[in-house]
Design a protein around this motif. Structure first.
Motif, PDB file in Angstrom:
ATOM      1  N   GLU A 298       0.589  -1.226  -0.125  1.00  0.00           N
ATOM      2  CA  GLU A 298      -0.022   0.121   0.095  1.00  0.00           C
ATOM      3  C   GLU A 298       0.913   1.412   0.255  1.00  0.00           C
ATOM      4  O   GLU A 298       0.325   2.291  -0.131  1.00  0.00           O
ATOM      5  CB  GLU A 298      -0.869  -0.187   1.259  1.00  0.00           C
ATOM      6  N   ILE A 299       2.136   1.269   0.247  1.00  0.00           N
ATOM      7  CA  ILE A 299       3.012   2.288   0.239  1.00  0.00           C
ATOM      8  C   ILE A 299       3.942   2.173  -1.110  1.00  0.00           C
ATOM      9  O   ILE A 299       4.656   1.370  -1.435  1.00  0.00           O
ATOM     10  CB  ILE A 299       4.119   2.129   1.310  1.00  0.00           C
ATOM     11  N   SER A 300       3.404   3.502  -2.021  1.00  0.00           N
ATOM     12  CA  SER A 300       3.972   3.407  -3.260  1.00  0.00           C
ATOM     13  C   SER A 300       5.539   4.183  -3.195  1.00  0.00           C
ATOM     14  O   SER A 300       5.365   5.114  -1.908  1.00  0.00           O
ATOM     15  CB  SER A 300       3.348   4.101  -4.341  1.00  0.00           C
ATOM     16  N   PRO A 301       6.649   4.106  -4.049  1.00  0.00           N
ATOM     17  CA  PRO A 301       7.432   4.859  -3.442  1.00  0.00           C
ATOM     18  C   PRO A 301       7.448   6.474  -3.488  1.00  0.00           C
ATOM     19  O   PRO A 301       8.288   6.914  -2.687  1.00  0.00           O
ATOM     20  CB  PRO A 301       8.654   4.527  -5.178  1.00  0.00           C
ATOM     21  N   ASP A 302       6.552   6.991  -4.193  1.00  0.00           N
ATOM     22  CA  ASP A 302       6.417   8.375  -4.114  1.00  0.00           C
ATOM     23  C   ASP A 302       5.945   8.930  -2.807  1.00  0.00           C
ATOM     24  O   ASP A 302       5.859   9.859  -2.471  1.00  0.00           O
ATOM     25  CB  ASP A 302       5.451   8.841  -5.369  1.00  0.00           C
ATOM     26  N   MET A 303       5.356   7.900  -2.041  1.00  0.00           N
ATOM     27  CA  MET A 303       4.838   8.243  -0.579  1.00  0.00           C
ATOM     28  C   MET A 303       5.791   7.747   0.572  1.00  0.00           C
ATOM     29  O   MET A 303       5.522   7.897   1.739  1.00  0.00           O
ATOM     30  CB  MET A 303       3.683   7.358  -0.316  1.00  0.00           C
ATOM     31  N   ILE A 304       7.229   7.584  -0.110  1.00  0.00           N
ATOM     32  CA  ILE A 304       8.385   7.284   1.093  1.00  0.00           C
ATOM     33  C   ILE A 304       9.225   8.558   1.008  1.00  0.00           C
ATOM     34  O   ILE A 304       9.525   9.243  -0.070  1.00  0.00           O
ATOM     35  CB  ILE A 304       8.976   6.271   0.584  1.00  0.00           C
TER      36      ILE A 304
END
Length: 391
Positions: A148-154
């Motif tokens: 549920e965590i995409s790279p752009d949300m890290i």
């Protein structure tokens, strides 16, 4: 009100003095006056060349500066001199403007690559604070086990060498990850990472500099305190080297504490028995989201009911091995308890709910509970699911 106006006036005067002392201010003023004079000269002397009104002369000036060629062919001597000056100074002005713009955008890009720019328009993101060897593997596992965590949300926050960060973010799978350079215990750095709108954060033992184990754990505790003060509703997990700091994190309401050294020691001790514990643990702590130990939410309709009713509803190829009590963010759990207590007119229920929130450790596992165990609020199910056999 008068004091506020006085401060604004002083600020304006101070900025004006600074502007007037800057040599570039006088240079731009000279060039602006010269271009205005050239425009007027062409308007007055070049009627035969086709400049019939002031707007034609302004257009001639703009085209000469931007395009570098004459829209009209000057005929008079004053017009030719003025046009030549216009061409020379126009090219100079255009070069300065384009150079300034290019420098501005390059500066923004360099600051972004070095992690010096604040992140904008992001909400519900995940903060990963700290750095150590094998960081790429840690990041890979986080992405694999949290689909549920995409790279752009890290968002990464650390003080690692810029070369290592650049190499990491050049990899295709990490290109969209955001980076903030700085001390993750510093409030200003956390603000640049938009911590106030973050949903989760993980602090790993930071080895980006030559810190002692005591300094690493102390910075972790300080960071947890800063983060919980800025965003109390964020779920926060932190890694410790020494378990003596655990009580400090408990007092700061850290939701999950990872004692890596203790885990390593226990695993080594278990392996010494020759029973294959290490292989079992490796299978349970999987590097994907579909096997190993799985923790899932329990549907709301089973809250307050016996565990056996929830077991009957399970139809998946996984085994329920226990429950995880008191999950989620500390402050959210207190709010839930207060909300339930207000609905319940019984004063004893109010005290009971609050005591449970205060005394029960966060994320407390209960393995193989009896079928008549009553499922409480903020409880999740613990499952085990294996991978297909490989021969």
């Amino acid at each position: 009100m008068s004091k506020k106006k006085g401060k604004i006036t002083k600020r304006i005067i101070r900025n004006l003095r600074y502007t007037l002392k800057n040599p570039l201010t006088w240079f731009w003023l000279f060039v602006s006056v010269l271009l205005c004079l050239i425009t007027i000269v062409n308007f007055r002397t070049e009627n035969e060349a086709g400049i019939e009104c002031l707007w034609d002369s302004v257009w001639f000036t703009l085209v000469t500066i931007i395009a570098g060629y004459y829209e009209y062919s000057p005929v008079s001597l004053p017009g030719r001199i003025a046009s030549l000056l216009l061409l020379v100074f126009g090219m100079l002005v255009l070069s300065l403007i384009t150079g300034k713009l290019a420098s501005y955008f390059m500066d923004i890009q360099m600051k972004k690559e070095k992690g010096l720019m604040a992140i904008k328009n992001i909400k519900g993101h995940f903060l990963l604070c700290g750095w150590r060897s094998g960081f790429e593997k840690i990041l890979d596992t986080i992405i694999n086990t949290n689909p549920e965590i995409s790279p752009d949300m890290i968002v990464l926050i650390n003080e690692a060498p810029s070369e290592q960060i650049e190499q990491l973010l050049e990899l295709e799978r990490f290109k969209e990850i955001h980076y903030i350079s700085g001390d993750f215990a510093d409030e200003k750095v956390l603000r640049r990472a938009k911590i106030e709108s973050a949903e989760r954060a993980l602090i790993i033992s930071d080895h980006s500099k030559k810190y002692s184990d005591l300094e690493i754990d102390s910075r972790t505790v300080l960071a947890v305190i800063s983060m919980t003060n800025i965003n109390p509703g964020m779920y926060l997990a932190a890694e410790l080297i020494d378990s003596k700091f655990e009580k400090h994190l408990r007092m700061a309401h850290c939701d999950e504490i990872i004692l890596t050294t203790d885990y390593e020691h226990n695993l080594l001790a278990s392996a010494s028995g020759g029973m294959g514990y290490s292989n079992v643990m490796r299978s349970l702590i999987s590097d994907d989201a579909d096997s190993g130990i799985l923790i899932e939410d329990i549907p709301h309709q089973f809250i307050g009911k016996a565990l056996v009713e929830y077991k009957r509803s399970l139809k998946y190829p996984k085994v329920l091995i226990g429950l995880l009590l008191n999950t989620g963010n500390f402050h959210q759990r207190r709010k839930d308890a207060l909300r339930e207590a207000q609905k319940n007119p019984d004063i004893k229920a109010v005290v009971g709910n609050l005591n449970k929130v205060k005394l029960l450790k966060p994320n407390q596992p209960v393995l193989t509970p009896p079928d008549d165990y009553v499922i409480m609020r903020n409880t999740k199910a613990i499952f085990v699911r294996g991978k297909p056999l490989e021969f």
